[in-house]
Design a protein around this motif. Structure first.
Motif, short mmCIF file in Angstrom:
data_model
loop_
_atom_site.label_atom_id
_atom_site.label_comp_id
_atom_site.label_asym_id
_atom_site.label_seq_id
_atom_site.Cartn_x
_atom_site.Cartn_y
_atom_site.Cartn_z
N LEU A 135 10.45 -1.88 -9.44
CA LEU A 135 10.60 -2.32 -10.83
C LEU A 135 10.09 -1.23 -11.79
N TYR A 136 8.91 -0.69 -11.48
CA TYR A 136 8.32 0.34 -12.35
C TYR A 136 9.20 1.59 -12.38
N ASP A 137 9.73 1.94 -11.21
CA ASP A 137 10.62 3.09 -11.10
C ASP A 137 11.86 2.90 -11.98
N MET A 138 12.40 1.68 -11.97
CA MET A 138 13.60 1.38 -12.76
C MET A 138 13.29 1.45 -14.26
N ALA A 139 12.14 0.88 -14.65
CA ALA A 139 11.76 0.88 -16.07
C ALA A 139 11.54 2.32 -16.55
N ARG A 140 10.84 3.11 -15.72
CA ARG A 140 10.54 4.49 -16.09
C ARG A 140 11.82 5.32 -16.19
N ALA A 141 12.76 5.08 -15.28
CA ALA A 141 14.02 5.82 -15.30
C ALA A 141 14.77 5.56 -16.61
N VAL A 142 14.75 4.30 -17.07
CA VAL A 142 15.46 3.97 -18.32
C VAL A 142 14.80 4.68 -19.50
N LEU A 143 13.46 4.62 -19.59
CA LEU A 143 12.79 5.26 -20.74
C LEU A 143 12.93 6.78 -20.69
N SER A 144 12.96 7.36 -19.47
CA SER A 144 13.11 8.83 -19.45
C SER A 144 14.53 9.26 -19.76
N ARG A 145 15.52 8.42 -19.44
CA ARG A 145 16.90 8.84 -19.68
C ARG A 145 17.37 8.58 -21.12
N PHE A 146 16.84 7.54 -21.76
CA PHE A 146 17.39 7.15 -23.06
C PHE A 146 16.31 7.21 -24.14
N SER A 147 16.35 8.28 -24.93
CA SER A 147 15.28 8.48 -25.92
C SER A 147 15.36 7.44 -27.03
N GLU A 148 16.53 6.82 -27.20
CA GLU A 148 16.66 5.82 -28.29
C GLU A 148 16.06 4.46 -27.90
N ILE A 149 15.61 4.34 -26.64
CA ILE A 149 15.01 3.07 -26.21
C ILE A 149 13.49 3.19 -26.24
N GLU A 150 12.87 2.21 -26.91
CA GLU A 150 11.42 2.24 -27.18
C GLU A 150 10.62 1.56 -26.07
N SER A 151 11.19 0.48 -25.53
CA SER A 151 10.47 -0.29 -24.51
C SER A 151 11.47 -1.09 -23.68
N ILE A 152 11.04 -1.45 -22.50
CA ILE A 152 11.90 -2.26 -21.63
C ILE A 152 11.06 -3.27 -20.89
N GLN A 153 11.64 -4.45 -20.73
CA GLN A 153 10.99 -5.53 -20.01
C GLN A 153 11.88 -5.89 -18.83
N LEU A 154 11.27 -6.03 -17.67
CA LEU A 154 12.06 -6.36 -16.47
C LEU A 154 11.47 -7.56 -15.76
N ARG A 155 12.32 -8.46 -15.31
CA ARG A 155 11.89 -9.55 -14.44
C ARG A 155 12.74 -9.51 -13.18
N MET A 156 12.06 -9.43 -12.03
CA MET A 156 12.78 -9.32 -10.77
C MET A 156 12.22 -10.28 -9.74
N PRO A 157 12.90 -11.41 -9.54
CA PRO A 157 12.47 -12.30 -8.46
C PRO A 157 12.64 -11.60 -7.12
N ASN A 158 11.74 -11.89 -6.20
CA ASN A 158 11.90 -11.39 -4.83
C ASN A 158 12.53 -12.52 -4.03
N ILE A 159 13.84 -12.43 -3.82
CA ILE A 159 14.59 -13.51 -3.16
C ILE A 159 14.53 -13.25 -1.66
N HIS A 160 13.83 -14.14 -0.97
CA HIS A 160 13.48 -13.86 0.42
C HIS A 160 14.60 -14.17 1.40
N PHE A 161 14.79 -13.25 2.32
CA PHE A 161 15.62 -13.48 3.51
C PHE A 161 14.66 -13.51 4.69
#
Ligand SMILES: O=c1[nH]c(=O)c2[nH]c(=O)[nH]c2[nH]1
Length: 304
Positions: A236-262
């Motif tokens: 999740l942190y990797d995904m959030a960081r990738a978005v902020l590093s790629r898009f300078s026009e984005i100030e912040s990002i919030q992510l919610r990721m359920p861990n759906i168990h198999f």
């Protein structure tokens, strides 16, 4: 202040649904279906306190305004732009309205392909949904967030979970080999803060597609090698960081990721200790309970 109480209020219309077709000269139609929640912050205290409705914008009028503005938008536009348009209208048209928040969810109609060819007027329903929330203030201050909901992702390997706290309540074995499945909800905020600083043309739909691409490619890694996930938290942190590093026009990002168990399937009886023995192959899919991991990442405001 009313007497000794503090009072805050807002009113609006929820779930206003509109479909809009834009027709082009060559017979190619564009289509969007939106569901809107409108909230107005307005000076209409007398309605609550004295039963005097003279400062109320009727929620029925808000609903009608959606259809009027949809009609007026002669060219296809993103729902972020439509929300800005509506918010600007409510805050400038009514002296009572100090701020307006417009939330929109877009139904994921996608152009249909027949024999590899885009259909001019055919659409089919996709899965993940594009969302937006826009607040416009009378002063011209604006905040725009875009988001995604229901982005279901699964990988069959390159995921593990080790080294967590073990105590007398812990049964979960450590592993470097498991499935990873989630349904991503994300929302990100653009950095412009004033209506006047939003340049034209606006590219919200393109940004949405680009952010989605970065979220997905960071989750999965390269098609051949993938990328190892030591936890949902790390990914999740990797995904959030990738978005902020790629898009300078984005100030912040919030992510919610359920861990759906198999869950690994092992079936044994007293007589037969391995009716089914799990070898990273047969799983029990579950919906609940599920882990819930959420975080937000913002640019630090301090300047060098
Ligand atoms: O990636 C994970 N994070 C957790 O916090 C957690 N907790 C758990 O039981 N399994 C997992 N997996």
């Amino acid at each position: 202040m009313i007497d000794a109480f503090r009072f805050e209020q807002k009113h609006g219309k929820s779930r206003v649904r509109v479909g809009r077709v834009w027709r082009s000269g060559d017979g190619t139609d564009s289509f969007a279906e939106w569901s809107l929640d409108i909230t107005l912050f307005s000076d209409c205290l007398a309605a609550y306190v004295n039963g005097d409705n003279s400062d109320i914008v009727a929620t029925d009028t808000m609903k009608n305004t959606v259809y009027v503005k949809a009609k007026e938008c002669a060219e296809a536009l993103s729902m972020e732009e439509f929300a800005i348009e509506l918010g600007s209208h409510f805050t400038s048209f009514y002296k009572q309205v100090t701020a307006a928040t417009i939330k929109i969810m877009e139904k994921p109609w996608e152009r249909l392909y027949v024999d590899g060819q885009p259909h001019k007027h055919g659409f089919k329903l996709g899965s993940e949904r594009h969302t937006t929330e826009v607040t416009v203030k009378k002063t011209g201050a604006v905040s725009v967030t875009s988001g995604i909901e229901g982005l279901a992702l699964l990988k069959t390997t390159k995921s593990g979970f080790e080294g967590f706290i073990r105590d007398k309540y812990t049964a979960l074995p450590e592993t470097r080999e498991r499935m990873l499945a989630t349904e991503v909800s994300a929302s990100w905020r653009y950095s412009f803060g004033q209506l006047s600083s939003i340049g034209k043309p606006l590219h919200f739909n393109e940004s949405y597609q680009n952010v989605k691409k970065v979220l997905v490619s960071t989750f999965f890694g390269s098609p051949e090698g993938g990328v190892y996930s030591p936890s949902v938290q790390y990914t999740l942190y990797d995904m959030a960081r990738a978005v902020l590093s790629r898009f300078s026009e984005i100030e912040s990002i919030q992510l919610r990721m359920p861990n759906i168990h198999f869950l690994p399937v092992n079936i044994r009886s007293k007589d037969n200790p391995s009716i089914v023995e799990f070898k990273d192959d047969v799983y029990l899919p579950t919906d609940e309970p599920h882990g819930t991991i959420e975080a937000s990442l913002s640019r630090s405001r301090s300047r060098m």
